[in-house]
Design an enzyme around this catalytic site. Structure first.
Site, mmCIF file in Angstrom:
data_model
loop_
_atom_site.group_PDB
_atom_site.id
_atom_site.type_symbol
_atom_site.label_atom_id
_atom_site.label_comp_id
_atom_site.label_asym_id
_atom_site.label_seq_id
_atom_site.Cartn_x
_atom_site.Cartn_y
_atom_site.Cartn_z
ATOM 1 N N LYS A 3 0.165 6.712 -8.813
ATOM 2 C CA LYS A 3 -0.763 5.747 -9.412
ATOM 3 C C LYS A 3 -2.191 6.276 -9.389
ATOM 4 C CE LYS A 3 2.112 2.033 -7.502
ATOM 5 N NZ LYS A 3 2.824 2.859 -6.476
ATOM 6 N N ASP A 22 8.403 5.689 -4.728
ATOM 7 C CA ASP A 22 7.185 5.080 -5.251
ATOM 8 C C ASP A 22 6.009 5.423 -4.354
ATOM 9 O OD1 ASP A 22 6.011 2.852 -7.163
ATOM 10 O OD2 ASP A 22 5.257 2.451 -5.145
ATOM 11 N N TYR A 77 -2.295 5.498 -1.022
ATOM 12 C CA TYR A 77 -1.486 5.373 0.188
ATOM 13 C C TYR A 77 -1.836 6.456 1.211
ATOM 14 C CZ TYR A 77 1.414 2.319 -2.754
ATOM 15 O OH TYR A 77 1.868 1.334 -3.602
ATOM 16 N N HIS A 109 -3.290 1.878 -11.140
ATOM 17 C CA HIS A 109 -2.985 1.096 -9.942
ATOM 18 C C HIS A 109 -3.538 -0.327 -10.027
ATOM 19 C CE1 HIS A 109 -2.136 1.676 -5.366
ATOM 20 N NE2 HIS A 109 -1.825 0.460 -5.756
#
Length: 323
Positions: A81, A47, A52, A114
């Site tokens: 996302k 994931d 990130y 997201h």
């Protein structure tokens, strides 16, 4: 190794691994090593997300695992996302293609929106990932883009084979209800914050009633946010030290983490815990060996306080998505 648990995804019937590998807060070479080690340990869902800031490094871990014949690409669910600054239709493709290139893959197995909030576009040439602040410092600049515009742009990428399943993250049931009235490609997965302090029973029930699989993030409650020194997390008792959880861990000869994860997967949820060591990676996978009774499940659920640790409104002006 325990036989992997899966959830059936609509409309394809694909099996979503119920215990996935989270990559939030893995950075640099550590991210590469973590993904490689996770795939070696048996994880088959990774994931990730643009926000990130580690997709290229995570992709390198996947490429190494494929090169070493640990996995084949088609055996791994790669999840990413869409960040808030790419919601306009003319920016959706740009964001997806950038993430695909960073991962080194030709398609995403699941691709989420997201957050259901649109922020002003920031060019990747200016800053990537863009983050929440338009100026990179303190200004939150909203951009009124209808979710439908974003969704239809994503549906085009499904048609082109760049995305296998669409998902929504941090979305309340009311927004999901609206989305389902016009979606040509319905979302296959809802990813939301779920842990014993925030059980989200109604949100899960509604999503399941509409044929969506549900992925729980932040399964360990305040733990990941304590690392960020957020006040809400620091004043909340750690789940791993809660008497209810520790008593069940003792009774089942397992760890508190395994109790919390099994509570989630027995509810029919997928989980994506972050692991910092190979021992933790294996421990999380082995949570599938535990079985909690109906009474034990209820005892863990009774810890619910509706306590949300990931609420953008706590930190970013006007981002009242849960209000």
């Amino acid at each position: 190794m325990t036989e992997p648990l899966t959830l059936r995804l609509e409309p394809t019937g694909a099996g979503l691994p119920q215990i996935g590998f989270g990559t939030w807060k893995h950075y640099g070479e550590k991210a590469t090593e973590a993904v490689y080690a996770g795939l070696t340990a048996g994880y088959r869902l990774i994931d990730g997300a643009c926000d990130y800031g580690n997709e290229k490094e995570c992709g390198e871990g996947l490429r190494r695992a494929i090169a070493d014949v640990i996995v084949k690409r088609e055996e791994v669910f790669v999840v990413s996302k869409l960040w808030n600054t790419f919601h306009r239709k003319e920016h959706v493709r740009e964001a997806v293609l950038r993430s695909l290139a960073d991962w080194g893959v030709s398609y995403f197995d699941v691709y989420h929106v997201h957050f259901p909030i649109s922020l002003a576009y920031v060019s990747p040439n200016t800053r990537y990932p863009p983050g929440w602040y338009f100026d990179g410092k303190s200004e939150v600049k909203h951009d009124p883009v209808p979710l439908r515009e974003t969704w239809e742009a994503l549906e085009q990428l499904v048609d082109e084979g760049l995305i296998r399943h669409l998902g929504v993250s941090n979305m309340c049931s009311a927004l999901l209800m609206d989305l389902l009235t016009y979606a040509r490609h319905r979302p296959s997965v809802l990813q939301i914050e779920i842990h014993p302090y925030n059980t989200q029973t109604r949100a899960v029930a509604y999503a399941h009633s509409q044929g969506l699989a549900v992925t729980a993030y932040s399964s360990f409650g305040p733990l990941g946010f304590r690392e960020l020194h957020t006040a809400k997390a620091l004043r909340t008792p750690p789940l791993f030290a809660h008497p209810t959880v520790t008593a069940l861990a003792l009774a089942h000869a397992c760890t508190p983490a395994q109790v919390v994860l099994r509570w989630a997967t027995q509810r029919g949820l997928a989980v994506i815990p972050k692991s910092d060591t190979v021992e933790q990676m294996r421990e999380n996978l082995e949570s599938a060996r535990v079985w909690l009774s109906e009474g034990e499940m209820a005892a863990v659920s009774a810890l619910d306080e509706g306590l949300r640790f990931n609420d953008p409104a706590d930190d970013f002006a006007g981002c009242y998505i849960f209000s």
